[in-house]
Structures are given as C-alpha cells and as structure tokens.
Design a protein around this motif. Structure first.
Motif, PDB file in Angstrom:
ATOM      1  N   ALA A   1      42.096  41.810  42.237  1.00 17.11           N
ATOM      2  CA  ALA A   1      42.197  43.214  42.642  1.00 17.11           C
ATOM      3  C   ALA A   1      42.366  43.363  44.149  1.00 17.11           C
ATOM      4  CB  ALA A   1      40.956  43.977  42.185  1.00 17.11           C
TER       5      ALA A   1
ATOM      6  N   ASP B   1      40.186  34.447  35.354  1.00 16.85           N
ATOM      7  CA  ASP B   1      41.455  35.069  34.969  1.00 16.85           C
ATOM      8  C   ASP B   1      41.577  35.133  33.451  1.00 16.85           C
ATOM      9  OD1 ASP B   1      44.002  36.175  35.160  1.00 16.85           O
ATOM     10  OD2 ASP B   1      44.989  34.250  35.459  1.00 16.85           O
TER      11      ASP B   1
ATOM     12  N   ASN C   1      44.197  38.685  37.651  1.00 11.51           N
ATOM     13  CA  ASN C   1      42.977  39.492  37.711  1.00 11.51           C
ATOM     14  C   ASN C   1      42.509  39.785  39.129  1.00 11.51           C
ATOM     15  OD1 ASN C   1      42.330  36.776  38.187  1.00 11.51           O
ATOM     16  ND2 ASN C   1      40.248  37.018  37.408  1.00 11.51           N
TER      17      ASN C   1
ATOM     18  N   GLY D   1      39.515  37.832  32.093  1.00 14.41           N
ATOM     19  CA  GLY D   1      39.882  39.182  32.516  1.00 14.41           C
ATOM     20  C   GLY D   1      38.856  39.850  33.411  1.00 14.41           C
ATOM     21  N   ILE D   2      38.100  39.059  34.158  1.00 16.13           N
ATOM     22  CA  ILE D   2      37.090  39.607  35.065  1.00 16.13           C
ATOM     23  C   ILE D   2      37.719  39.857  36.433  1.00 16.13           C
ATOM     24  CG2 ILE D   2      34.899  39.153  36.240  1.00 16.13           C
ATOM     25  CD1 ILE D   2      34.102  37.459  33.816  1.00 16.13           C
ATOM     26  N   ASP D   3      37.546  41.065  36.960  1.00 13.54           N
ATOM     27  CA  ASP D   3      38.121  41.405  38.256  1.00 13.54           C
ATOM     28  C   ASP D   3      37.585  40.490  39.351  1.00 13.54           C
ATOM     29  OD1 ASP D   3      39.631  43.432  37.205  1.00 13.54           O
ATOM     30  OD2 ASP D   3      38.324  45.052  37.894  1.00 13.54           O
TER      31      ASP D   3
END
Length: 258
Positions: A208, A171, A206, A174-176
């Motif tokens: 998805a 998180d 973060n 910022g990695i999905d």
C-alpha cells in the motif's frame, strides 16, 4: 532456502492467551509515524539483528526489560481507545516476532476491542508468525534494509532471504504492507541495490505504501551510554537530492515511494 512456518498453536480463549508474559521495552501513546492515524506504539525488547543504524540498541539480544502479561499490556492500550480509534495499535521493537505468543494475544485482544493493528518487523523471524497470528494483523510495516544479500548481511548481521520469503507470504495472504527502506549514504545506497529492491516490491500485489526513511543519528547517544561502538559516526544524513534519486529508482518500476 526452505523456512518452516510455525506450527498452528492449540486453540485458546482470549482470556487464556492474555496470561502470556512478555518483555516490554517502552511505550509511545501518541505515535504518528508507525502506521495510519494516531497510534499507541508498543516497543518490545529483544532482536536478533544488529543493524548499524539501530536507534534502540538497548533492545537487542534476548528479550529482557519490563515483564508484563498480554492482559496488562492490553489494559493500558484500551485506556487510549478514544484517542486512537481513528489510528490504532502498532507493536514494534526490537523485533516483536521474538515474542510471537505475546503479540498474538495482544493483537487478538485489540481486534476484539475494535482497534486497527499493525506489526512493525524486519521479517527475519516471519516464520514464527502463524496464520492465526496474522489473521489479527491489519497492516505489516516491513523494513527491508537492503536487497543485495551481502549488503543486507553487512547492515544487519543476518541473512536477507527470510525477509523476502515473509514478504511473499504476506502477499499470498493478502495482508496490507508498507515497505520501509532506511537510506544510508555509503552503506545501502548503491543504485543496483535500490533497483533490485524496487523490482522486488513491484512484484508484490499487497504493498500500500513505500517509505524511504533518511538515515539519522538519533540513537548515537545510546551507543555511548551502553559503551557500544557506533559504526556510522562519520556517516552523513542523505541530502534531499539523494532521497529523490532513490524515489526515482523506484519510479522506474512503477512504484511510488514517499
């Protein structure tokens, strides 16, 4: 619990990295469930977890199986580039992070080849993933098998906290992430357990997608072949109503689960 992150590795060229050897369990060239689109799924050997519902028990323990260099693995992957260009590469297991240098090399080569990359992991060994490795990962499929620590230990044989720490680190970077939760009746389906996981997921910025995966017994025959006990032989697959109940618990926290 304080977990040290792997030290940054000495900068190597892609060509040098591709000489790294690893242990491969199997390959699926047209995967449709381990990430977006049509994907090449590389399953690696080795895993420190002992999940009761594991469908690849033959991949548990220290890495073994077919030995290949990252370059050899990548060469096979790029053969399928035209088929997977709208999907990509997923590295799964076992637990891929038992072989961090190997997957780093493959992911780096795959990114240079223009492929989308996904890491399918339990997160237990997330501290082995350097930031440099994660820079070459577009998506993490993070399997969180329980939120209650005692239930998690019962399901997997290991501690929960490293997985939660890895989720929070992803998180911050910022990695999905796609969160995956295998719903097993009588094992991890307690309302408080699912509610805790939903609350935790809702705190991350973060995520998805959240997938609730109904337990199945597709791996049971492998246990018999390996002469290993299968603890869930009498466990039934969850009903549609039980899966919907789990989704509704996530919805309480503003999280849509499919």
């Amino acid at each position: 619990m304080s977990i040290a992150i792997a030290e940054p590795e000495v900068a190597l060229s892609t060509e040098e990295m591709l000489q790294t050897q690893g242990h491969i369990h199997s390959v699926e060239t047209c995967g449709t469930v381990d990430g977006p689109g049509l994907r090449y799924v590389l399953f690696l050997h080795g895993c420190p977890l002992r999940c009761q519902y594991c469908h690849n028990p033959d991949a548990q323990g220290k890495p073994a199986g077919k030995v290949a260099t990252a370059g050899e693995a990548l060469a096979d992957i790029v053969k399928y580039k035209n088929f997977i260009k709208r999907g990509g590469l997923t590295i799964s297991g076992g637990e891929p992070l038992m072989q961090p240098d190997f997957i780093h090399a493959i992911f780096r080569g795959a990114k240079e080849a223009g492929l989308h990359t996904a890491l399918d992991t339990s997160g237990f060994l997330g501290y082995k993933a350097t930031d440099a490795l994660l820079e070459n990962v577009d998506l993490v499929l993070l399997d969180i098998k329980s939120y209650d620590p005692s239930t998690y230990k019962n399901v997997t044989g290991v501690e929960l906290s490293p997985t939660l720490a890895f989720a929070e680190r992803l998180d911050s970077l910022g990695i999905d992430v796609w969160i995956r939760f295998v719903l097993v009746p009588g094992l991890n389906d307690a309302e408080d357990n699912i509610d805790g996981l939903a609350r935790f997921v809702s705190s991350l910025g973060n995520v998805a997608k959240v997938e609730i995966l109904p337990f199945h017994k597709m791996g049971e025959s492998k246990y018999k072949q390996l002469n290993m006990p299968y603890k869930l032989a009498e466990t039934k697959e969850p009903t549609a109503e039980e899966v919907d109940r789990a989704r509704s618990i996530f919805a309480r926290h503003g999280v849509t689960a499919i």
